[in-house]
Enzyme design. Structure first.
Site, mmCIF file in Angstrom:
data_model
loop_
_atom_site.group_PDB
_atom_site.id
_atom_site.type_symbol
_atom_site.label_atom_id
_atom_site.label_comp_id
_atom_site.label_asym_id
_atom_site.label_seq_id
_atom_site.Cartn_x
_atom_site.Cartn_y
_atom_site.Cartn_z
ATOM 1 N N LYS A 1 13.672 -80.854 -26.658
ATOM 2 C CA LYS A 1 13.467 -79.630 -27.436
ATOM 3 C C LYS A 1 14.274 -79.666 -28.726
ATOM 4 O O LYS A 1 13.758 -79.362 -29.811
ATOM 5 C CB LYS A 1 13.882 -78.411 -26.607
ATOM 6 C CG LYS A 1 13.913 -77.100 -27.400
ATOM 7 C CD LYS A 1 14.375 -75.931 -26.541
ATOM 8 C CE LYS A 1 15.847 -75.645 -26.663
ATOM 9 N NZ LYS A 1 16.187 -74.724 -27.774
ATOM 10 N N ASN A 2 15.551 -80.036 -28.611
ATOM 11 C CA ASN A 2 16.440 -79.956 -29.772
ATOM 12 C C ASN A 2 16.222 -81.083 -30.778
ATOM 13 O O ASN A 2 16.828 -81.081 -31.847
ATOM 14 C CB ASN A 2 17.902 -79.910 -29.324
ATOM 15 C CG ASN A 2 18.242 -78.591 -28.658
ATOM 16 O OD1 ASN A 2 17.554 -77.591 -28.855
ATOM 17 N ND2 ASN A 2 19.298 -78.580 -27.851
ATOM 18 N N CYS B 1 18.924 -67.195 -28.571
ATOM 19 C CA CYS B 1 19.787 -66.943 -27.419
ATOM 20 C C CYS B 1 20.977 -66.066 -27.802
ATOM 21 O O CYS B 1 21.570 -66.235 -28.860
ATOM 22 C CB CYS B 1 20.324 -68.265 -26.849
ATOM 23 S SG CYS B 1 19.257 -69.013 -25.631
ATOM 24 N N ARG C 1 27.191 -67.880 -33.908
ATOM 25 C CA ARG C 1 26.491 -69.057 -34.424
ATOM 26 C C ARG C 1 26.057 -68.842 -35.883
ATOM 27 O O ARG C 1 24.877 -68.838 -36.191
ATOM 28 C CB ARG C 1 25.281 -69.387 -33.542
ATOM 29 C CG ARG C 1 25.665 -69.653 -32.105
ATOM 30 C CD ARG C 1 24.705 -70.586 -31.422
ATOM 31 N NE ARG C 1 23.550 -69.904 -30.899
ATOM 32 C CZ ARG C 1 22.626 -70.482 -30.139
ATOM 33 N NH1 ARG C 1 22.727 -71.749 -29.829
ATOM 34 N NH2 ARG C 1 21.599 -69.817 -29.690
ATOM 35 N N PRO C 2 27.005 -68.628 -36.797
ATOM 36 C CA PRO C 2 26.642 -68.261 -38.167
ATOM 37 C C PRO C 2 25.962 -69.393 -38.925
ATOM 38 O O PRO C 2 26.134 -70.568 -38.609
ATOM 39 C CB PRO C 2 27.992 -67.915 -38.805
ATOM 40 C CG PRO C 2 28.994 -68.688 -38.014
ATOM 41 C CD PRO C 2 28.459 -68.759 -36.613
ATOM 42 N N ASP D 1 25.457 -77.286 -23.636
ATOM 43 C CA ASP D 1 24.162 -76.964 -23.039
ATOM 44 C C ASP D 1 24.055 -77.384 -21.571
ATOM 45 O O ASP D 1 23.046 -77.105 -20.919
ATOM 46 C CB ASP D 1 23.020 -77.619 -23.836
ATOM 47 C CG ASP D 1 22.645 -76.809 -25.064
ATOM 48 O OD1 ASP D 1 23.137 -75.680 -25.206
ATOM 49 O OD2 ASP D 1 21.847 -77.307 -25.882
#
Length: 420
Positions: free
Chosen positions: A22-23, A116, A121-122, A304
């Site tokens: 996916k990533n 999510c 998570r900037p 993860d």
């Protein structure tokens, strides 16, 4: 809203084929924007996030053909440079269209991300990097708007290691004028897979797999054909599932070399792991040993996999510490695991897990993608039936997980909200 019903206590056996990552697939799909020629991809996983990304690209004017793990992209007629809130709010990776759009078209308007719910998570590293390359960026009305006649190569040192930031800046740099150096770059295999595709498209990149990427900008990229790497997190999730439920399972289409941090901890837990070039065999017939670990950037233990390994620790002999250093607010699964009978306490970014001999089935709720996987793993080992609500989180990142588990002998079924 779909739910999973899992009856625990059944060991797993057989073979499972690991899907594409996916990533890696998400940034690679965005890279299709960088060329007016077709890009043909294979081993693309059938996930909600991938479908969302394809929908977003389609709205921009990209012509798409997809089916059976293959996706063909043709971005010769892109006519819409906006990623709207409705798309971005469900998937943070939508931010990955920013770099390609500015680099090729000189303009992008991207809604600030959602996805999510695991911390801030900037995206400031993305913005700072693009500004250093000469982009004019404004943030208003919830959108990032970027403009540049042509990006200029420069030296970028990110304040923190950021995977999507590295990917965005890498995609921007390949069409920039001159040389770009990205220092403190993310080393994740998925970043490397994106870089390999870009090279296949005609980009000039050195240092792939290291924390220093050197890119010589080119005027344009051509089409390419590329196979997405296997999903190391899906593979790790199945390894943990077998370690928890017991059994003997072989994983196919996997890359053991990019899973070393996980397999090292599994062996420490008492799991037997064998591996070849593209397969792994995992065997377990006892309670695992408690294993302390700390998440960090690749090649260290991946954040993860934190939730899945914590699920394994809940039924281990002994006590373990789990330290989360990447994301704040990534212990939302703890409360739900405790509902199944786990004994976990949290102190800041550390979870203390005291193993119990047996979990018991209960109704639980998935809170994010990897948390949902941890609940599946715990449920496979629990006594009785577990009902997992909100499994749309699971569908975002796992390709037919319940189908694959059922084929291994697990008692898992999907039910609609009205049936539950």
């Amino acid at each position: 809203m779909d739910k999973l019903v899992i009856e625990g206590g059944y060991p797993l056996s057989g073979e499972v084929v690991v899907s594409g990552a996916k990533n890696a697939a998400l940034p690679i799909l965005c890279a299709g924007l960088l060329s007016a020629q077709p890009v043909h991809l294979e081993n693309v996983p059938d996930l909600q996030d991938v479908r969302t990304m394809l929908k977003l690209l389609g709205q921009m004017g990209v012509q798409i053909e997809s089916g059976d793990g293959r996706v063909s992209l043709n971005a010769s007629k892109v006519d819409n440079l906006v990623a709207p809130y409705e798309m971005v709010k469900t998937m943070r990776a939508s931010i990955l269209v920013l770099g390609p759009l500015v680099a090729r078209f000189g303009h992008a308007r991207v809604s600030l991300p959602g996805g999510c719910a695991i911390g801030a998570r900037p995206v400031d590293q993305h913005i700072k990097g693009l500004q250093a390359m000469g982009a004019e960026i404004t943030i208003e009305h919830g959108f990032i708007e970027a403009r540049a006649k042509r990006l200029k190569g420069t030296r970028i040192v990110t304040d923190m290691i950021t995977v999507t930031g590295t990917e965005n800046l890498l995609m921007a740099a390949v069409l920039a004028e001159g040389e770009t150096v990205i220092e403190n770059a993310a080393r994740e295999p998925e970043v490397g897979d994106l870089a390999h595709l870009l090279v296949e498209m005609g980009a000039k990149i050195e240092g792939i797999g290291t924390d220093r990427l050197v890119i010589q900008g080119v005027d344009k990229l051509h089409g390419a054909k590329h196979t997405v790497i296997p999903d190391r997190i899906e593979a790790g999730t199945f390894l943990c599932a077998v370690a928890a439920a017991g059994g003997d399972v072989t994983l196919r289409k996997v890359r053991p070399l990019i899973l070393e941090a996980v397999t090292e901890k599994l062996r420490e837990a008492g799991v037997t792991v064998e591996e070849g070039d593209d397969w792994m065999r995992v065997r377990m017939n006892k309670r695992p040993n408690a294993v302390t670990f700390r998440t960090s950037e690749y090649p260290a233990f991946p954040t993860d996999m934190q939730a899945q390994f914590m699920a394994l620790n809940t039924i281990a002999t002994g006590t373990s510490q789990v330290v989360e250093t990447i994301f704040e607010n990534r212990f939302m699964h703890v409360q739900e695991l405790n509902r199944l009978g786990a004994n976990i306490t949290i102190d800041g970014n550390t979870a203390l897990v005291t193993g119990v001999e047996q979990l018991s089935g209960a109704k639980v709720m998935a809170t994010d993608l990897r948390a949902s996987a941890s609940l599946v793993i715990a449920a496979l080992r629990a006594d009785g039936e577990t009902l997992i609500d909100r499994i749309y989180h699971l569908d975002r990142g796992y390709d037919r997980m319940e189908t694959k588990l059922t084929a291994l002998g697990a008692k898992v079924r999907r039910v609609s909200g009205s049936q539950a």
